[in-house]
Scaffold this active site. Structure first.
Site, mmCIF file in Angstrom:
data_model
loop_
_atom_site.group_PDB
_atom_site.id
_atom_site.type_symbol
_atom_site.label_atom_id
_atom_site.label_comp_id
_atom_site.label_asym_id
_atom_site.label_seq_id
_atom_site.Cartn_x
_atom_site.Cartn_y
_atom_site.Cartn_z
ATOM 1 N N GLU A 149 -2.419 8.175 -4.892
ATOM 2 C CA GLU A 149 -2.700 7.696 -6.251
ATOM 3 C C GLU A 149 -4.177 7.743 -6.609
ATOM 4 O O GLU A 149 -4.565 7.259 -7.662
ATOM 5 C CB GLU A 149 -2.180 6.265 -6.402
ATOM 6 N N ARG A 186 0.851 -1.181 0.000
ATOM 7 C CA ARG A 186 0.000 0.000 0.000
ATOM 8 C C ARG A 186 0.890 1.236 0.000
ATOM 9 O O ARG A 186 1.927 1.286 0.664
ATOM 10 C CB ARG A 186 -0.927 0.013 1.218
#
Length: 265
Positions: free
Chosen positions: A263, A234
């Protein structure tokens, strides 16, 4: 069941339509993320299907419940973007992917290591330009190097097995020790020792409040100078600003990521 599929891309449609070939469910696809601004799209549905960048906080969940949504299906293993306590209070069932292919993720992490080490991406571009110079493309033998693995669950264990085939010494850090890893020679050490001793550090742990910015400025400073950092877990495990500073200073010699903490879009 009528399902609103958010954050839908072309590959999502292909995969989900194939899984729903019998037509048991009515799937309606929406490209936008699910958040406070797009809740109205869920009107008239019984369930929503969401991904990692969709927002399911208390306010969103209340509005979904008010529209008759009783199930949230996550197209991912992680669930840190869902307020589970609120979902339980509202009677909304939350289901998730039990696991990704551990081989796919672990092999991709290895691909990043090999790409960074042997500079295949640079070599590819040079050859396209008719440049066959070897300057700056020199790598190193993985054999004999020390690889630190933070997180030895299913994916981390597969990664350890792959790395062992390259003749690396493997150090690991986790809250529980994986006997499968120990059987192939993985050494469990403190995170401090792992940071100080590893030539390559690969992250394979979930994102929790305890692991947020696990690799921050202090952790990066304790690494071997010029070490390689790989993150296929992550994005927020790695403090992006600290990583950029580490690259500029040379403290991080190589950085391989397929996730990024901002992101979302």
């Amino acid at each position: 069941m009528r399902v609103a599929v958010f954050s839908a891309r072309r590959y999502d449609r292909i995969s989900l339509d194939a899984a729903n070939h019998a037509g048991k469910h009515e799937l309606v696809y929406f490209e936008p993320h699910l958040d406070q601004r797009t809740i109205a799209l869920a009107e008239g549905f019984s369930a929503v299907c969401v991904f990692v960048n969709d927002t399911l906080n208390e306010n969103v969940l209340k509005e979904l419940a008010g529209r008759g949504i009783h199930t949230i299906a996550l197209r991912c293993a992680g669930f840190n973007n869902v307020d589970l306590e609120s979902a339980e209070k509202l009677g909304i069932k939350v289901v998730r992917v039990p696991a990704y292919s551990p081989f796919a993720v672990a092999e991709h992490a290895m691909a990043l290591i090999l790409t960074l080490n042997r500079q295949t991406h640079r070599a590819f571009n040079r050859v396209r330009e008719g440049n066959f110079a070897l300057d700056g493309l020199l790598g190193f033998d993985l054999n004999g190097k020390t690889v630190g693995v933070i997180g030895t669950g299913t994916i981390g264990a597969v990664f350890c097995k792959i790395v062992s085939g390259f003749g690396c010494r493997i150090l690991a850090s986790d809250i529980t020790e994986n006997e499968q890893c120990k059987s192939i020679g993985v050494e469990y050490v403190s995170r401090e020792e792992l940071l100080q001793s590893s030539d390559i550090i690969s992250l394979h742990c979930p994102l929790t409040p305890e692991t947020h910015h696990l690799m921050n400025a202090a952790a990066i400073a304790r690494m071997k100078k010029g070490a390689m950092v790989i993150n296929t877990s992550r994005g927020a495990l790695l403090d992006t600003r600290a990583a950029i500073e580490g690259l500029k200073s040379g403290q991080i010699g190589y950085l391989g990521i397929d996730v990024y903490e901002e992101e979302g879009d």
